[in-house]
Design a protein around this motif. Structure first.
Motif, PDB file in Angstrom:
ATOM      1  N   UNK B  23      13.754 -17.932 -11.481  1.00  0.00           N
ATOM      2  CA  UNK B  23      14.582 -18.673 -10.531  1.00  0.00           C
ATOM      3  C   UNK B  23      13.802 -19.161  -9.314  1.00  0.00           C
ATOM      4  N   UNK B 134      18.968  -4.560  -9.910  1.00  0.00           N
ATOM      5  CA  UNK B 134      20.296  -4.643 -10.493  1.00  0.00           C
ATOM      6  C   UNK B 134      20.182  -5.500 -11.734  1.00  0.00           C
ATOM      7  N   UNK B 152      20.637 -11.152 -16.349  1.00  0.00           N
ATOM      8  CA  UNK B 152      20.182 -11.516 -15.013  1.00  0.00           C
ATOM      9  C   UNK B 152      19.592 -10.272 -14.368  1.00  0.00           C
ATOM     10  N   UNK B 159      17.455 -12.686  -6.745  1.00  0.00           N
ATOM     11  CA  UNK B 159      17.459 -12.827  -8.196  1.00  0.00           C
ATOM     12  C   UNK B 159      16.096 -13.283  -8.652  1.00  0.00           C
ATOM     13  N   UNK B 162      16.776 -15.197 -15.022  1.00  0.00           N
ATOM     14  CA  UNK B 162      17.974 -15.300 -15.859  1.00  0.00           C
ATOM     15  C   UNK B 162      17.500 -15.674 -17.256  1.00  0.00           C
TER      16      UNK B 162
END
Lengths: 188, 188
Positions: B23, B134, B152, B159, B162
């Protein structure tokens, strides 16, 4: 999350990264796009036109949005720009499901309303069945600023394409736009 | 669909096509794999070991599977082969949710049980929260022979990745394997 909240959270400017898997050839291709999603009011001319095309009772609640893209495919200099509108019309007995209307994109194509459904996992699933094609798209938010989309197209000869789009909100802040929940009046 | 049916439908040999979107850099990479998913009985040594590691009451119902892969990344001759097991332990009051156990992959890493949830849209969502990371994975069947997976990963700095995997069942037929739903006995 309900359909109104899903529209609200979708509003804004996104960087979209799309990868299509061609299931028969096992090849893939990438594209990138700036995507703008704007909430439309129920008396927007494009929303009213969809209601008329699909013979929807104009007193029904709806949620409309306009999507504008400015895309490039990997390995190509050619830009693909365009826009479309879509409208969700909740079922009267269960707003988590309903009709999903898109404009007709070719003359003579039969008018088929799609269906939407919001699952308990906050994913929005859109399904449209044409005579020779079946289309399903699933969208959800990994976070308020990261939206995921997966679409599958099945043709008469089997599944042809599965596409994944990751969308990052530009600027990183949540939208301020409000979904306009209103009913059509006979005069709209 | 319940968790047992999801395991049953997952059993078999799949062609997996994976694309990861990084990302931050907006780059992507592709990989392909043969993937074999086998249902494990509740007294399989690897299932019993996970129960012990996570201090799960051995009388609880569980669904276990072993995943074996044989992968290549695009632009690389190097093969990545391996296998792992995972076990779903339904909550006693609601079998549509529960613990999701995976083996520990590095010494000293804290032991964190994931959670699974089957939505009303038949998607299985797996979530694991570590101290600095996470992880969420969403899986569903577009048809009995086409499985979709999106994962993800979020790290402390935001982030990072993905990933989308489309999986086509090899041979095109549905599995004959049956999930072994059984309870552990004290002697297992």
């Amino acid at each position: 999350m309900n359909i109104e909240e899903f529209f609200q959270l979708s509003a804004g400017k996104w960087f979209s990264h799309r990868t299509s898997h061609h299931l028969a050839s096992k090849q893939s291709e990438n594209g990138k796009s700036d995507t703008i999603i704007e909430i439309l009011s129920s008396d927007d001319p494009e929303v009213v036109k969809l209601y008329q095309q699909y013979n929807v009772d104009p007193s029904r609640t709806c949620y409309g949005a306009k999507v504008t893209w400015n895309a490039t495919m990997a390995g190509s200099e050619k830009k693909d720009t365009g826009s479309t509108v879509f409208v969700a019309v909740p079922d009267e007995d269960n707003p988590n499901e309903g009709k999903f209307l898109r404009p007709i994109d070719s003359a003579g194509k039969p008018l088929v309303a799609g269906r939407y459904k919001i699952g308990t996992d906050d994913a929005l699933t859109l399904t449209t069945e044409y005579e020779t094609m079946w289309y399903e798209e699933r969208l959800w938010f990994a976070s308020p600023n990261l939206r995921m989309r997966v679409s599958v197209v099945k043709r008469i000869d089997g599944f042809s394409t599965a596409s994944f789009t990751s969308e990052i909100r530009m600027g990183g802040s949540q939208p301020t736009a409000k979904t306009s929940q209103a009913t059509h009046s006979a005069s709209s």
